[in-house]
Scaffold this motif. Sequence first.
Motif, short mmCIF file in Angstrom:
data_model
loop_
_atom_site.label_atom_id
_atom_site.label_comp_id
_atom_site.label_asym_id
_atom_site.label_seq_id
_atom_site.Cartn_x
_atom_site.Cartn_y
_atom_site.Cartn_z
N LYS A 57 0.86 -1.18 0.00
CA LYS A 57 0.00 0.00 0.00
C LYS A 57 0.90 1.23 0.00
CE LYS A 57 -4.01 -2.35 1.77
NZ LYS A 57 -5.11 -2.37 2.70
N GLU A 58 0.87 2.04 1.04
CA GLU A 58 1.72 3.23 1.07
C GLU A 58 2.89 3.08 2.03
OE1 GLU A 58 -0.61 6.78 1.53
OE2 GLU A 58 -2.06 6.10 0.05
N MET A 59 3.19 1.83 2.40
CA MET A 59 4.28 1.57 3.34
C MET A 59 5.43 0.87 2.62
SD MET A 59 2.28 0.10 6.68
CE MET A 59 1.58 -1.26 5.77
N ILE A 60 6.61 1.09 3.16
CA ILE A 60 7.78 0.34 2.72
C ILE A 60 8.28 -0.44 3.92
CG2 ILE A 60 10.13 0.43 1.84
CD1 ILE A 60 9.34 3.02 0.40
N LEU A 61 8.30 -1.77 3.79
CA LEU A 61 8.77 -2.64 4.86
C LEU A 61 10.19 -3.06 4.54
CD1 LEU A 61 5.52 -4.80 5.06
CD2 LEU A 61 6.11 -2.81 6.46
N ASP A 62 11.15 -2.48 5.24
CA ASP A 62 12.56 -2.75 4.96
C ASP A 62 12.96 -4.18 5.28
OD1 ASP A 62 13.16 -0.24 3.99
OD2 ASP A 62 13.62 0.56 5.97
N ASP A 63 12.29 -4.80 6.21
CA ASP A 63 12.67 -6.16 6.61
C ASP A 63 11.88 -7.21 5.87
OD1 ASP A 63 14.43 -5.01 8.38
OD2 ASP A 63 13.08 -5.16 10.09
N GLY A 64 11.49 -6.91 4.66
CA GLY A 64 10.66 -7.82 3.89
C GLY A 64 11.34 -9.14 3.59
N TYR A 65 12.28 -9.12 2.70
CA TYR A 65 12.99 -10.33 2.28
C TYR A 65 14.47 -10.05 2.18
CZ TYR A 65 8.51 -12.35 0.84
OH TYR A 65 7.25 -12.84 0.81
N ARG A 66 15.22 -11.13 2.10
CA ARG A 66 16.66 -11.04 1.85
C ARG A 66 17.02 -12.03 0.75
NH1 ARG A 66 19.85 -8.55 6.03
NH2 ARG A 66 18.47 -7.93 7.74
#
Length: 124
Positions: A57-66
């Motif tokens: 949506k309007e968020m950025i999740l920095d810890d999403g994937y590696r």
Amino acid sequence: MREINELTNKVLGLAFEVHTELGAGLLESIYEACLFQELKEHGIIVERQKKLPIHYKEMILDDGYRIDLLVDNQLIIELKSVEQLLPVHAAQILTYMKLSKINYGLLLNFNVPSLRHGIKRFIV
């Protein structure tokens, strides 16, 4: 940037070297560390455990994937050390490719007697 076939062949050659040296049965992180080192020693641009943020949506999740290994900003390598590759493993690398907009990927399972039985290539 290298031509993708040349790059993929070089990566696979080094993966075979790691597998020949270590054999099957170790943790994924060991193979990842060794392949990372081999790639660097051969002058290949590689990033290990590259963060892949998730846009939700309007968020950025920095810890999403590696991403296990990102080679020359054009090839994703996902390493496994499992009894057999499952559809969820293919789904994982395809998701990484989609989110990163990188068209080429290798899924490598090091827990096999011969690495040639543990290679899956992906192009999107």
